[in-house]
Scaffold this motif. Structure first.
Motif, mmCIF file in Angstrom:
data_model
loop_
_atom_site.group_PDB
_atom_site.id
_atom_site.type_symbol
_atom_site.label_atom_id
_atom_site.label_comp_id
_atom_site.label_asym_id
_atom_site.label_seq_id
_atom_site.Cartn_x
_atom_site.Cartn_y
_atom_site.Cartn_z
ATOM 1 N N GLY A 47 0.823 -1.211 0.000
ATOM 2 C CA GLY A 47 0.000 0.000 0.000
ATOM 3 C C GLY A 47 0.847 1.247 0.000
ATOM 4 N N ASN A 62 -6.556 2.856 5.186
ATOM 5 C CA ASN A 62 -7.372 4.050 5.360
ATOM 6 C C ASN A 62 -7.163 4.658 6.746
ATOM 7 N N LYS A 86 -4.692 -4.796 4.898
ATOM 8 C CA LYS A 86 -6.120 -4.597 4.691
ATOM 9 C C LYS A 86 -6.388 -3.155 4.280
ATOM 10 N N LEU A 87 -7.390 -2.992 3.428
ATOM 11 C CA LEU A 87 -7.744 -1.643 2.978
ATOM 12 C C LEU A 87 -8.162 -0.770 4.156
ATOM 13 N N SER A 88 -8.842 -1.356 5.131
ATOM 14 C CA SER A 88 -9.268 -0.581 6.299
ATOM 15 C C SER A 88 -8.068 -0.075 7.094
ATOM 16 N N SER A 134 -3.672 3.753 -2.113
ATOM 17 C CA SER A 134 -3.957 2.674 -3.049
ATOM 18 C C SER A 134 -3.359 1.379 -2.522
ATOM 19 N N LEU A 135 -4.041 0.288 -2.788
ATOM 20 C CA LEU A 135 -3.600 -1.033 -2.370
ATOM 21 C C LEU A 135 -3.537 -1.917 -3.613
#
Length: 865
Positions: A480, A555, A550-552, A588-589
């Motif tokens: 990421g 973020n 993880k996207l979370s 971005s991931l």
């Protein structure tokens, strides 16, 4: 004119040209409609040119699925916005993915006013998208905007360190013909494959971009034109073996890719960027030959060298100038005195710089008169002029319109620096640091650049950490990135200079480094995108307790950094400027794919993060314009007043009216407020509202003979309502109690016309002032032409004047100039007793600033010292 194409695929659309024949008159000069019936299932073979907008009805028909797909590919490749006309009954079957960054839809039956509003919106969104995108979507190479940026950086190095580089323009000169034969879509496939061939045929340090539909352009650092020719010849051999597989897989046929290549060596040509590329283009166009493959070298072409005209009566000086300039391959024209055909010589010989002496004893005109004569003619307005003189006042030299001067006897290096700067100033981007103003060890600087370390922030560039990233993520499933952009609402660097902006970058980098061990991990890598840039990127190291990021989590880290930077904005820049910039964030991931080149994965990930950030920027712009529209409707502005003081007895003689937008809004800052007004094309409406509020206050205040000073944009003197107000005087005001301050937010392009507009207000007895004298457009030349009653010295001259001898000398000269021309002088931005003491010594009688009082709604009757 905005060209709109109405498409009818397979004659299945009920929308016809007749639906757009009754264009309202106010739109008829803006929009031009064309109608096209597509009789085959292929779109790209039927489009002869590009359009600003494509308008098409969406028809739920399987036969058209391929057509719509091809339309999407075309629109994304060429950044062409599409507006779909949809029947409300089939909206649930409309592919929502068709609505992307710049496309939109409208329901049937068509509401014309709503449609025209959609046109404006998609054009705005597409313009913002084009401004942000730096990558060609078809070939994935950098586009022409990225090329210019890289070109600026490389030419700066060439000029500064006397190096060479080659620029190669590659023209696929039969692609337009092929487009008519096989269509846009397949031409794009050809360009993709050719871009791969070009990239693999040169070194990794070479820089390639797609410059136009059928052109590539490459920068080859540290490469002579001869070595570049050798590399290009290898490329030509690969192009000759190029074949195209037709729709029928059993048929393979050559398509005859024809190429013309021009190679030029910089800085031999000494060309500005645009001129330089124009030369390459012209050479390809004019020098067309019969060969399918042709390579040309331009470095020995005398017709492209810059010409310097010298007017000097001393032969020793002329010989010295010729000797100094000879190694730079400039063409030299010399006249010992003024000649009557001077203007014709400048035009016919395409003179790029004029060197002129002031004292020409045997000439009909001296240097002052020659410069004034040339500057009076629009065609010579932008001709660079350098004065070389043993006598003559610097103020008068600059006043008549010279760009710079050098005194005899001069140092050779000083002269060369000034000549090269005036000839090449358009090629130097403000993003680059002027190293001549800094004391830097040359060997250290070269070493830093070789290591890909930004000298200013001491952060590595992405290229500099690529090997480290590859090692870090070799066993990872994904990675990421967090992208941080410094968004300059009012171009801090342009308005306040590179030192303010450089300091902002340095402090931001230091703030990011402090996050290690708290907001981010020590192993996370912080980089700057390119040398001396304003974009930062953080690569998050692999997680310890899980296989994938993880996207979370990504973020959450982004939110922590965003909160941290915004809370510390005031520590990054001088007081009052923190509202003029902001941070935009994207993240971005991306999954790691061993089949894809690692560098491409990194840059694709970065591109996605950038698009997220810039999408937010466009939303902020729309939000600001929406707030501004409501501000005008609700008349939601505040007028504050700052006292103007007589420095002899500290009595208040007047007040400057200052505007503020709504509280708790970015529009509260006047720079953002006026910047938004310009972008919304509502500057006259804003100034009308400001004047209305000021007059309402004036009619209620008890001024007791004191005046009110109002800021006015130069082009607002042409506002019909403002002129009507001056002529009619509807409130029966004593106009001598009003000072109109001409501000510098926009430049005066036609001084003669401006003086004609200003004449009405002078005849009505308004007092005229020029704001910010000593900066921007407010030069002595403009002051002398406008003949104001007051000049207000800019805060940049007053701040710390007690500690700066150069500022004192400039202010003394301005005061002397004003006294000689019966102009009053007012000093702005007085904040310290030492500054006040110094300007009183110089002889300035009036002042204002925080030392006396801050702006307020209440009119102060006296100041406290």
């Amino acid at each position: 004119m905005i060209n709109i194409l109405i498409l009818n695929p397979l004659n299945k659309s009920k929308i016809t040209m007749d639906d757009f024949t009754d264009i309202p008159e106010k739109y008829s000069n803006t929009y031009h409609f064309e109608y096209k019936l597509i009789e085959t299932k292929s779109l790209t073979k039927n489009l002869e040119k590009l359009y600003d907008i494509i308008l098409i009805e969406y028809i739920d028909d399987e036969e058209l699925n391929n057509f719509y797909f091809e339309l999407q590919v075309f629109a994304k490749s060429y950044l062409t916005p599409i507006i779909y006309i949809i029947d409300e009954n089939i909206i649930d079957r409309f592919p929502i993915s068709f609505i992307d960054e710049s496309s939109d839809f409208i329901y049937k039956p068509i509401n014309k006013i709503e449609l025209y509003n959609r046109f404006k919106l998609v054009i705005l969104k597409n313009s913002q998208l084009k401004n942000n995108i730096q990558i060609d979507r078809t070939t994935k190479l950098p586009n022409f905007k990225s090329f210019y940026r890289k070109y600026y950086e490389e030419t700066e190095k060439c000029v500064r360190y006397n190096r060479k580089m080659s620029v190669v323009l590659i023209h696929i000169n039969n692609l337009q013909v092929l487009k008519n034969e096989i269509g846009w879509y397949y031409c794009d496939q050809i360009m993709c494959e050719l871009s791969e061939i070009i990239t693999k045929s040169f070194r990794n340090v070479d820089y390639h971009s797609r410059f136009a539909f059928d052109k590539f352009i490459s920068i080859l650092p540290e490469t002579s034109d001869i070595n570049a020719k050798i590399s290009v010849e290898r490329l030509i051999e690969k192009f000759k073996n190029y074949y195209y597989v037709s729709d029928n897989p059993k048929i393979v046929k050559p398509i005859g890719v024809k190429v013309k290549i021009v190679i030029a060596e910089y800085p031999t040509l000494n060309q500005d960027t645009i001129d330089f590329i124009k030369i390459l283009n012209e050479y390809i166009t004019v020098k067309e030959g019969e060969n399918d493959f042709e390579i040309k070298l331009l470095n020995q072409s005398k017709e492209y060298e810059k010409t310097i005209l010298i007017i000097e009566d001393e032969h020793e000086i002329v010989n010295l100038l010729k000797e100094l300039l000879d190694k730079y391959h400039y063409n030299i024209i010399w006249y010992p005195r003024y000649v009557s055909e001077l203007e014709q010589v400048i035009v016919n010989r395409n003179v790029s710089l004029l060197l002129v002496d002031i004292m020409l004893p045997n000439s009909e005109r001296n240097g002052y008169e020659i410069i004034e004569m040339l500057r009076a003619q629009p065609s010579f307005k932008n001709l660079p002029i350098l004065v070389i003189t043993a006598k003559g006042g610097p103020l008068k030299i600059m006043e008549v319109g010279a760009n710079d001067y050098i005194l005899k006897p001069f140092k050779s290096d000083d002269l060369i620096d000034k000549v090269n700067y005036l000839l090449n100033k358009n090629t130097i981007t403000p993003k680059l640091i002027n190293l001549s103003d800094r004391v830097i060890d040359y060997n250290k600087f070269i070493k830093i650049n070789e290591q890909n370390i930004d000298e200013l922030t001491q952060l590595p560039t992405i290229a500099g950490v690529m090997d480290e990233l590859r090692e870090m993520f070799k066993n990872s499933q994904n990675f990421g990135v967090i992208y941080i952009n410094i968004a300059k609402y009012n171009e801090i660097e342009l308005n306040y200079g590179e030192k303010i902006f450089d300091n902002l970058l340095v402090k931001t980098a230091a703030l990011l480094k402090k996050m290690r061990g708290t907001l981010i991990r020590f192993k996370d890598i912080i980089t700057i995108t390119r040398l001396w840039d304003d974009d930062f990127v953080i690569f998050l190291s692999p997680p310890r307790r899980q296989d994938k990021i993880k996207l979370s989590d990504l973020n959450e880290v982004k939110n922590r950094i965003e909160k941290y930077l915004r809370e510390n904005k005031s520590t990054l820049i001088a007081r009052g400027l923190e509202f003029q910039f902001d941070f935009y964030f994207g993240y971005s991931l991306m999954d790691i794919n061993q089949q894809i080149k690692f560098e491409r994965l990194v840059y694709n990930n970065l591109k996605n993060a950038m698009m997220m950030a810039f999408d937010k920027e466009s939303k902020v712009s729309v939000m600001l314009q929406t707030e501004f529209k409501a501000l005008l409707t609700d008349e939601n502005i505040n007028i504050l007043y700052q006292p103007i003081v007589n420095l002899e007895d500290y009595s208040i003689i007047g007040y400057e009216a200052l505007v503020r937008g709504p509280q708790n809004s970015l529009l509260n800052n006047p720079l953002i407020l006026f910047n938004t007004a310009y972008h919304s094309n509502k500057i006259w409406e804003l100034e009308r509202l400001i004047r209305k509020k000021i007059i309402e206050d004036y009619l209620t205040f008890d001024l007791k003979g004191k005046y009110i000073s109002i800021n006015v944009e130069p082009h607002s003197f042409a506002d019909p309502e403002f002129r009507k107000f001056a002529e009619m005087n509807p409130y029966n005001l004593n106009y001598s109690n009003f000072v109109l301050e001409i501000t510098e937010r926009s430049h005066i392009t036609d001084l003669t016309k401006f003086n004609e507009q200003l004449k009405l207000f002078k005849n009505c007895k308004f007092t005229i002032a020029i704001d910010d004298a000593g900066s921007g457009f407010a030069s002595l030349y403009y002051i002398a032409e406008i003949k104001p009653d007051i000049i207000k010295l800019d805060i940049s001259l007053i701040k710390n004047i007690d500690k700066n001898q150069q500022r004192r000398d400039i202010v003394k000269a301005l005061v002397q100039f004003a006294n000689d021309n019966h102009i009053k002088v007012l000093a702005e931005g007085i904040e310290r007793i030492e500054e006040l003491t110094e300007i009183k010594k110089i002889g300035i009688c009036y002042g204002q600033g925080f030392y006396f009082a801050k702006p307020s709604r209440d009119l102060l009757t006296k100041v406290s010292l």
